[in-house]
Design an enzyme around this catalytic site. Structure first.
Site, short mmCIF file in Angstrom:
data_model
loop_
_atom_site.label_atom_id
_atom_site.label_comp_id
_atom_site.label_asym_id
_atom_site.label_seq_id
_atom_site.Cartn_x
_atom_site.Cartn_y
_atom_site.Cartn_z
N HIS A 1 38.46 45.90 34.08
CA HIS A 1 37.35 46.33 34.93
C HIS A 1 36.07 45.90 34.01
CE1 HIS A 1 39.15 49.98 36.94
NE2 HIS A 1 40.13 49.89 36.02
N HIS B 1 45.01 44.81 35.01
CA HIS B 1 43.63 44.44 35.66
C HIS B 1 42.47 44.85 34.46
CE1 HIS B 1 44.66 48.61 36.93
NE2 HIS B 1 43.28 48.96 36.80
#
Ligand code: AMP
Length: 122
Positions: free
Chosen positions: A106, A104
């Site tokens: 951010h 992922h």
């Protein structure tokens, strides 16, 4: 370390855990971090994790997913959030504070100017 077979992000992709979605396409999902550190704190994830528990496990077979994240999904979120400055962060590994072993990115920004640097507390 042995990554968990299924992370909470798989459950978010499947809709088994709710999320506050900000962007979605055929490859990626983006949703608001549950513990935001800035006005905008969005996580961009590939819907299918493949081998991407961590960025350090990326290889040539992941070029499409990685290019799509950086070249399509991140700019779409940055635009829709109205950001003109932001930070893109990948915590890669437990000692870098990675807690969810499904790649992922951010996107952090908006509101007040961000602080810098991160690193080792002293
Ligand atoms: P990392 O520490 O880089 O692995 O990032 C994982 C992020 O997931 C953290 O910033 C958490 O606040 C966030 N998070 C954990 N659970 C959820 C959830 N259910 N929905 C949205 N974000 C979450």
């Amino acid at each position: 370390e042995a990554p968990p077979e299924v992370t909470l992000f798989d459950k978010i992709v499947k809709g088994e855990i709710p999320c506050n979605k900000v962007y979605e396409d055929e490859v990626c999902l983006a949703f608001r971090d549950i513990a935001p550190v800035a006005k905008t704190h969005v996580l961009v994830i590939p819907k299918v994790r493949e081998g991407l528990t961590q960025l350090q496990h990326a290889s040539a077979e992941h070029k499409f997913i990685l290019g799509h994240m950086l070249g399509v999904a991140v700019p779409a979120v940055v635009k829709s959030e109205g950001l003109n400055s932001y930070r893109l962060v990948v915590n890669d590994g437990a000692d870098a504070c990675q807690t969810v072993f499904h790649l992922h990115m951010h996107i952090i920004g908006g509101g007040k100017p961000l602080s810098w640097p991160p690193g080792v507390p002293r």
